[in-house]
Design a protein around this motif. Structure first.
Motif, PDB file in Angstrom:
ATOM      1  N   LYS A 126       0.817  -1.223   0.000  1.00  0.00           N
ATOM      2  CA  LYS A 126       0.000   0.000   0.000  1.00  0.00           C
ATOM      3  C   LYS A 126       0.845   1.264   0.000  1.00  0.00           C
ATOM      4  O   LYS A 126       0.415   2.316  -0.462  1.00  0.00           O
ATOM      5  N   ASP A 176      -4.950  -5.735  -1.043  1.00  0.00           N
ATOM      6  CA  ASP A 176      -5.383  -5.339   0.294  1.00  0.00           C
ATOM      7  C   ASP A 176      -6.877  -5.708   0.403  1.00  0.00           C
ATOM      8  O   ASP A 176      -7.665  -5.406  -0.504  1.00  0.00           O
ATOM      9  N   SER A 177      -7.268  -6.378   1.495  1.00  0.00           N
ATOM     10  CA  SER A 177      -8.610  -6.985   1.540  1.00  0.00           C
ATOM     11  C   SER A 177      -9.729  -5.951   1.399  1.00  0.00           C
ATOM     12  O   SER A 177     -10.723  -6.197   0.712  1.00  0.00           O
ATOM     13  N   GLU A 178      -9.551  -4.778   2.007  1.00  0.00           N
ATOM     14  CA  GLU A 178     -10.594  -3.745   1.935  1.00  0.00           C
ATOM     15  C   GLU A 178     -10.737  -3.243   0.498  1.00  0.00           C
ATOM     16  O   GLU A 178     -11.849  -3.028   0.011  1.00  0.00           O
ATOM     17  N   ASN A 230      -2.540   1.894   9.747  1.00  0.00           N
ATOM     18  CA  ASN A 230      -2.865   1.064   8.586  1.00  0.00           C
ATOM     19  C   ASN A 230      -4.135   1.565   7.893  1.00  0.00           C
ATOM     20  O   ASN A 230      -4.181   1.685   6.669  1.00  0.00           O
ATOM     21  N   GLU A 239      -4.651   3.117   4.215  1.00  0.00           N
ATOM     22  CA  GLU A 239      -5.657   2.548   3.301  1.00  0.00           C
ATOM     23  C   GLU A 239      -6.620   3.610   2.765  1.00  0.00           C
ATOM     24  O   GLU A 239      -7.132   3.476   1.651  1.00  0.00           O
TER      25      GLU A 239
END
Ligand code: NDP
Ligand code: MG
Length: 382
Positions: A125, A150-152, A216, A220
């Motif tokens: 990221k 990235d999961s989101e 984090n 994000e």
């Protein structure tokens, strides 16, 4: 299966890297062209023997020489250092580069891979946080895809399919980490061991500490701004302790589309590698009846004020997101070495942001120089 995808994995020995290789182990159509690690040559040797890549980079020069001896019986080219990492990023055979190195060290390899015409499965990221204004236009210029790992961001990407227009806002979920509900006072005595104990996800050390401070989530927010072209003010962070709803999109008619699933990074990694196809996955089926409730709350931006600092950096743009990121990288390193206390991580970021004059539209050279200067000055003071 007729599916074939040639990939390079930068950071193959890390949390994302090893899970990427787990997927390649299951789907033989995923071929590994090049691998890289920093210094874990034992694991890298096992990976090299199993997947037989043509090129391997060991970033640490000394370890690279040791590694070369270990694999001298194999037909593999060994490269080293920052130059070696760029060679791996551009390695001819790969269609996609999975960027799973940690920190700003991912920026130049990602740019190099894009210029070599590779699609990017983006885990790192920090690349978009520091260089989003350069990386996104470059990807468009070279006609390559940037697929979020990235999961989101994978959840948002999945939620946007079918309707990428008329977005009202993005709902970015956060687990809240191990210190949810703790006050500033209670955070004073947190140790690295406490902070490394994430309730839902098993990840590398840096991202785990960042999850606990909400840095984090801050990173994000900025990553989402670049990936989806939304304003910082249109991204809402919501604490969702169960990590089942991985993020959502609200449209102008207030419809909310979300992606749900177990907290398992293999899914966003695999989706980035097989998109738009969805291949079967084992041991990750969501059992709704296992959960009494899915809860959603506002973040505590007083105790976890780094989240607000990130928004400020994202809104200002220029060099400030780099300053936010680099000061955090340095502070997390010092915290893990036992040299500073837990609250000092956020304090160091705040002071670093207050101590610089913004540079609008910084070049790669300016970004990397700022990174070096910020880190050096933080290490000197500790
Ligand atoms: P890890 O710390 O587990 O792994 C990092 C990898 O990068 C290792 O292969 C490591 O090698 C290598 N590496 C470390 N430093 C350098 C360097 N200076 N130059 C080149 N290679 C280096 O990290 P994660 O897998 O957890 O995270 C990777 C990236 O993905 C991060 O940007 C993180 O924010 C992001 N991410 C991670 C998630 C997760 O679940 N882990 C979720 C979402 C995003 P070695 O093993 O030899 O040290
Ligand atoms: Mg994430």
């Amino acid at each position: 299966m007729d599916f074939e995808h040639k990939i390079t994995v930068l950071g193959s020995t890390g949390s994302i890297g090893t899970q990427t290789l787990e997927i390649a182990r299951r789907y033989k159509g995923i071929r590994l062209c090049a691998l890289s690690a920093y210094s874990n040559i034992e694991l890298l040797e096992a990976q090299t023997r199993e997947f037989m890549p043509k090129l391997v980079c060991v970033a640490d020069e000394k370890k690279a020489r040791e590694f070369e001896t270990k694999v001298s019986d194999l037909d593999v080219k060994v490269v080293s250092g920052k130059e070696g990492l760029l060679e791996a990023a551009a390695f001819r055979d790969a269609q996609t580069v999975v960027t799973a190195v940690v920190g700003i060290s991912g920026l130049l390899p990602t740019i190099t891979a894009i210029k070599a015409g590779k699609n990017i499965a983006l885990a790192n990221k920090e690349t978009l946080v520091t260089g989003g204004h350069i990386v996104m236009p470059l990807a468009r210029e070279y006609g390559v895809k940037i697929l979020p790992v990235d999961s989101e961001h994978s959840a948002i990407f999945q939620s946007l399919q079918g309707n990428p227009k008329r977005i009202k806002k993005i709902i970015l979920t956060a687990s809240g980490g191990p210190f949810f509900k703790k006050t500033r006072e209670e955070l004073k005595n947190v140790t690295p061991k406490d902070a490394l104990n994430h309730p839902n996800w098993s990840m590398g050390a840096k991202v785990t500490i960042d999850s606990s401070t909400l840095v984090n989530k801050g990173l994000e927010i900025i990553e989402a701004k670049w990936l989806f072209g939304v304003g910082i003010e249109d991204i809402e962070v919501v604490i969702h302790r169960q990590s089942i709803l991985h993020s959502a999109v609200m449209y102008e008619d207030n419809a909310v589309i979300a992606q749900l699933g177990t907290p398992d990074m293999r899914l966003p990694i695999q989706y980035a590698l097989t998109y738009p196809d969805r291949l079967p996955m084992e041991n990750n089926e969501l059992d709704f009846t296992q959960y009494m409730a899915l809860t959603f709350e506002k973040p505590d931006t007083e105790a976890f004020y780094a989240l607000e600092l990130a928004k400020k950096a994202g809104l200002a743009g220029g060099i400030l997101p780099t300053v936010f990121n680099s000061s955090d990288e340095a502070a997390v390193k010092l915290f893990l070495e036992g040299k500073i206390s837990y609250p000092e991580i956020s304090e160091i970021i705040k002071n670093a942001m207050e101590g610089v004059k913004n540079i609008p539209d910084p070049s790669i050279t300016e970004i990397l120089e700022t990174d070096k200067n910020i880190k050096e000055s933080i290490y000197l003071r500790s």
